[in-house]
Design a protein around this motif. Structure first.
Motif, mmCIF file in Angstrom:
data_model
loop_
_atom_site.group_PDB
_atom_site.id
_atom_site.type_symbol
_atom_site.label_atom_id
_atom_site.label_comp_id
_atom_site.label_asym_id
_atom_site.label_seq_id
_atom_site.Cartn_x
_atom_site.Cartn_y
_atom_site.Cartn_z
ATOM 1 N N VAL A 192 0.856 -1.176 0.000
ATOM 2 C CA VAL A 192 0.000 0.000 0.000
ATOM 3 C C VAL A 192 0.890 1.222 0.000
ATOM 4 C CG1 VAL A 192 -1.807 1.237 1.213
ATOM 5 C CG2 VAL A 192 -1.724 -1.236 1.339
ATOM 6 N N THR A 193 0.903 1.937 -1.099
ATOM 7 C CA THR A 193 1.714 3.138 -1.174
ATOM 8 C C THR A 193 0.897 4.382 -0.847
ATOM 9 O OG1 THR A 193 1.326 3.191 -3.539
ATOM 10 C CG2 THR A 193 3.378 2.183 -2.793
ATOM 11 N N ASP A 194 -0.398 4.286 -0.991
ATOM 12 C CA ASP A 194 -1.292 5.345 -0.557
ATOM 13 C C ASP A 194 -1.968 4.787 0.691
ATOM 14 O OD1 ASP A 194 -2.802 7.614 -0.381
ATOM 15 O OD2 ASP A 194 -3.779 7.399 -2.314
ATOM 16 N N LEU A 195 -2.468 5.611 1.525
ATOM 17 C CA LEU A 195 -3.033 5.146 2.784
ATOM 18 C C LEU A 195 -4.469 4.702 2.590
ATOM 19 C CD1 LEU A 195 -1.480 7.950 4.911
ATOM 20 C CD2 LEU A 195 -0.690 5.617 4.669
ATOM 21 N N GLY A 196 -4.651 3.449 2.291
ATOM 22 C CA GLY A 196 -5.983 2.919 2.107
ATOM 23 C C GLY A 196 -6.147 2.188 0.805
ATOM 24 N N MET A 197 -5.520 2.632 -0.250
ATOM 25 C CA MET A 197 -5.676 1.993 -1.554
ATOM 26 C C MET A 197 -4.317 1.877 -2.231
ATOM 27 S SD MET A 197 -8.760 1.225 -2.249
ATOM 28 C CE MET A 197 -8.563 0.933 -3.986
ATOM 29 N N PRO A 198 -4.131 0.821 -3.011
ATOM 30 C CA PRO A 198 -2.894 0.742 -3.784
ATOM 31 C C PRO A 198 -2.948 1.761 -4.914
ATOM 32 C CG PRO A 198 -4.370 -1.024 -4.414
ATOM 33 C CD PRO A 198 -5.043 -0.267 -3.295
ATOM 34 N N ASP A 199 -1.929 2.548 -5.064
ATOM 35 C CA ASP A 199 -1.971 3.604 -6.075
ATOM 36 C C ASP A 199 -0.550 3.977 -6.460
ATOM 37 O OD1 ASP A 199 -2.384 5.841 -7.629
ATOM 38 O OD2 ASP A 199 -3.709 6.820 -6.199
ATOM 39 N N LYS A 200 -0.209 3.775 -7.706
ATOM 40 C CA LYS A 200 1.144 4.061 -8.177
ATOM 41 C C LYS A 200 1.433 5.568 -8.189
ATOM 42 C CE LYS A 200 1.980 -0.199 -10.089
ATOM 43 N NZ LYS A 200 2.551 -1.055 -9.134
ATOM 44 N N ARG A 201 0.395 6.399 -8.131
ATOM 45 C CA ARG A 201 0.598 7.851 -8.190
ATOM 46 C C ARG A 201 0.881 8.444 -6.827
ATOM 47 N NH1 ARG A 201 -4.803 9.815 -9.566
ATOM 48 N NH2 ARG A 201 -5.296 8.118 -8.201
ATOM 49 N N SER A 202 0.920 7.642 -5.776
ATOM 50 C CA SER A 202 0.930 8.179 -4.421
ATOM 51 C C SER A 202 2.150 9.034 -4.108
ATOM 52 C CB SER A 202 0.816 7.057 -3.403
ATOM 53 O OG SER A 202 1.966 6.256 -3.462
ATOM 54 N N SER A 203 3.292 8.783 -4.741
ATOM 55 C CA SER A 203 4.469 9.576 -4.420
ATOM 56 C C SER A 203 4.242 11.042 -4.765
ATOM 57 C CB SER A 203 5.691 9.041 -5.162
ATOM 58 O OG SER A 203 5.472 9.108 -6.546
ATOM 59 N N ALA A 204 3.327 11.302 -5.689
ATOM 60 C CA ALA A 204 3.023 12.680 -6.069
ATOM 61 C C ALA A 204 1.881 13.244 -5.242
ATOM 62 C CB ALA A 204 2.674 12.749 -7.549
ATOM 63 N N ARG A 205 1.283 12.421 -4.382
ATOM 64 C CA ARG A 205 0.125 12.860 -3.612
ATOM 65 C C ARG A 205 0.556 13.766 -2.467
ATOM 66 N NH1 ARG A 205 -4.593 9.410 -4.926
ATOM 67 N NH2 ARG A 205 -5.588 10.738 -3.433
ATOM 68 N N ASP A 206 -0.366 14.522 -1.967
ATOM 69 C CA ASP A 206 -0.158 15.453 -0.883
ATOM 70 C C ASP A 206 -0.083 14.695 0.445
ATOM 71 O OD1 ASP A 206 -0.196 17.664 0.777
ATOM 72 O OD2 ASP A 206 -2.295 18.130 0.412
ATOM 73 N N PHE A 207 0.985 14.933 1.204
ATOM 74 C CA PHE A 207 1.181 14.247 2.478
ATOM 75 C C PHE A 207 0.008 14.499 3.426
ATOM 76 C CE2 PHE A 207 2.768 14.248 6.866
ATOM 77 C CZ PHE A 207 3.200 12.934 6.958
ATOM 78 N N ALA A 208 -0.460 15.746 3.517
ATOM 79 C CA ALA A 208 -1.576 16.061 4.413
ATOM 80 C C ALA A 208 -2.843 15.317 3.993
ATOM 81 C CB ALA A 208 -1.821 17.567 4.452
ATOM 82 N N HIS A 209 -3.043 15.156 2.681
ATOM 83 C CA HIS A 209 -4.195 14.411 2.168
ATOM 84 C C HIS A 209 -4.091 12.948 2.582
ATOM 85 C CE1 HIS A 209 -6.353 12.230 -1.152
ATOM 86 N NE2 HIS A 209 -7.283 13.077 -0.762
ATOM 87 N N MET A 210 -2.909 12.359 2.412
ATOM 88 C CA MET A 210 -2.710 10.971 2.801
ATOM 89 C C MET A 210 -2.890 10.793 4.308
ATOM 90 S SD MET A 210 0.397 10.001 0.128
ATOM 91 C CE MET A 210 1.266 9.119 1.350
ATOM 92 N N LEU A 211 -2.432 11.753 5.077
ATOM 93 C CA LEU A 211 -2.594 11.687 6.529
ATOM 94 C C LEU A 211 -4.071 11.759 6.920
ATOM 95 C CD1 LEU A 211 -1.227 11.570 9.280
ATOM 96 C CD2 LEU A 211 -1.009 14.062 9.192
ATOM 97 N N MET A 212 -4.843 12.584 6.219
ATOM 98 C CA MET A 212 -6.276 12.682 6.482
ATOM 99 C C MET A 212 -6.966 11.346 6.201
ATOM 100 S SD MET A 212 -9.128 15.385 4.994
ATOM 101 C CE MET A 212 -8.651 15.165 3.314
ATOM 102 N N ILE A 213 -6.586 10.678 5.119
ATOM 103 C CA ILE A 213 -7.160 9.373 4.790
ATOM 104 C C ILE A 213 -6.822 8.373 5.889
ATOM 105 C CG2 ILE A 213 -7.064 7.443 3.151
ATOM 106 C CD1 ILE A 213 -6.282 9.653 1.021
ATOM 107 N N CYS A 214 -5.562 8.348 6.290
ATOM 108 C CA CYS A 214 -5.111 7.423 7.323
ATOM 109 C C CYS A 214 -5.833 7.678 8.641
ATOM 110 C CB CYS A 214 -3.604 7.554 7.509
ATOM 111 S SG CYS A 214 -2.909 6.351 8.647
ATOM 112 N N ASP A 215 -5.941 8.943 9.039
ATOM 113 C CA ASP A 215 -6.646 9.295 10.282
ATOM 114 C C ASP A 215 -8.105 8.858 10.233
ATOM 115 O OD1 ASP A 215 -4.418 10.398 11.471
ATOM 116 O OD2 ASP A 215 -4.970 12.477 11.046
#
Length: 176
Positions: free
Chosen positions: A52-75
């Protein structure tokens, strides 16, 4: 340019440098993730780690994703999972299990998941009912398993879409 992560604990854990960008970073808890070396070490011990590279879903684009957005998903997902632990007959179902239940052969998604969605809405009772159809790429998938007193199990599955920057025009529900 992708920031170079700080490595901790013998390079088994990454400390994402993006968390330093917060105004109160020095006073917040740190966030860690398994590094490639950490995942390989667990794999060598026979412990399966979901890729899991994105928090919740596998996504090859996650390295370009916003850290705060990923943290919100994880929270959000963590809060829901913790909430299910307080009710003995409800179990949190993580996304790999959701995908296995969706496909008898066990779906191994290498990219994004896209769900067809149709929604109807009326912003004002005087206006006509409007419909909108689109493909939703959720930020997370999860389910809840409900066990009845008889032992029978029921499931509900959810797609999480967390928005921080994409504004939706309230007159049409179309993103800007």
């Amino acid at each position: 340019m992708k920031p170079i992560p700080c490595l901790h604990e013998g390079a088994y854990l990454d400390w994402p440098a993006q968390q330093r960008q917060s105004f109160d970073a020095r006073y917040s808890s740190s966030i860690y993730a398994f590094s490639d070396i950490g995942e390989a070490a667990l794999d060598g011990l026979g412990i399966e780690v979901d890729n899991v590279t994105d928090l919740g879903m596998p996504d090859k684009r996650s390295s370009a994703r916003d850290f705060a957005h990923m943290l919100m998903i994880c929270d959000t997902l963590t809060s829901i999972e913790i909430g299910t632990k307080k009710t003995p007959n409800i179990r949190f179902v993580p996304w790999p299990e959701v995908l296995r239940k969706a496909s008898p052969t066990g779906c191994k998604c290498g990219g994004t998941v896209s769900l067809p969605v149709t929604t109807s809405y009326r912003f004002d009772p005087r206006h006509k009912l409007q419909k909108q159809s689109f493909n939703l790429e959720p930020d997370g998938l999860f389910g809840l398993e409900y066990e009845q007193p008889t032992g029978r199990k029921f499931y509900r599955f959810f797609a999480l879409k967390a928005e921080r920057r994409n504004k939706v025009r309230t007159a049409s529900l179309k993103g800007s």
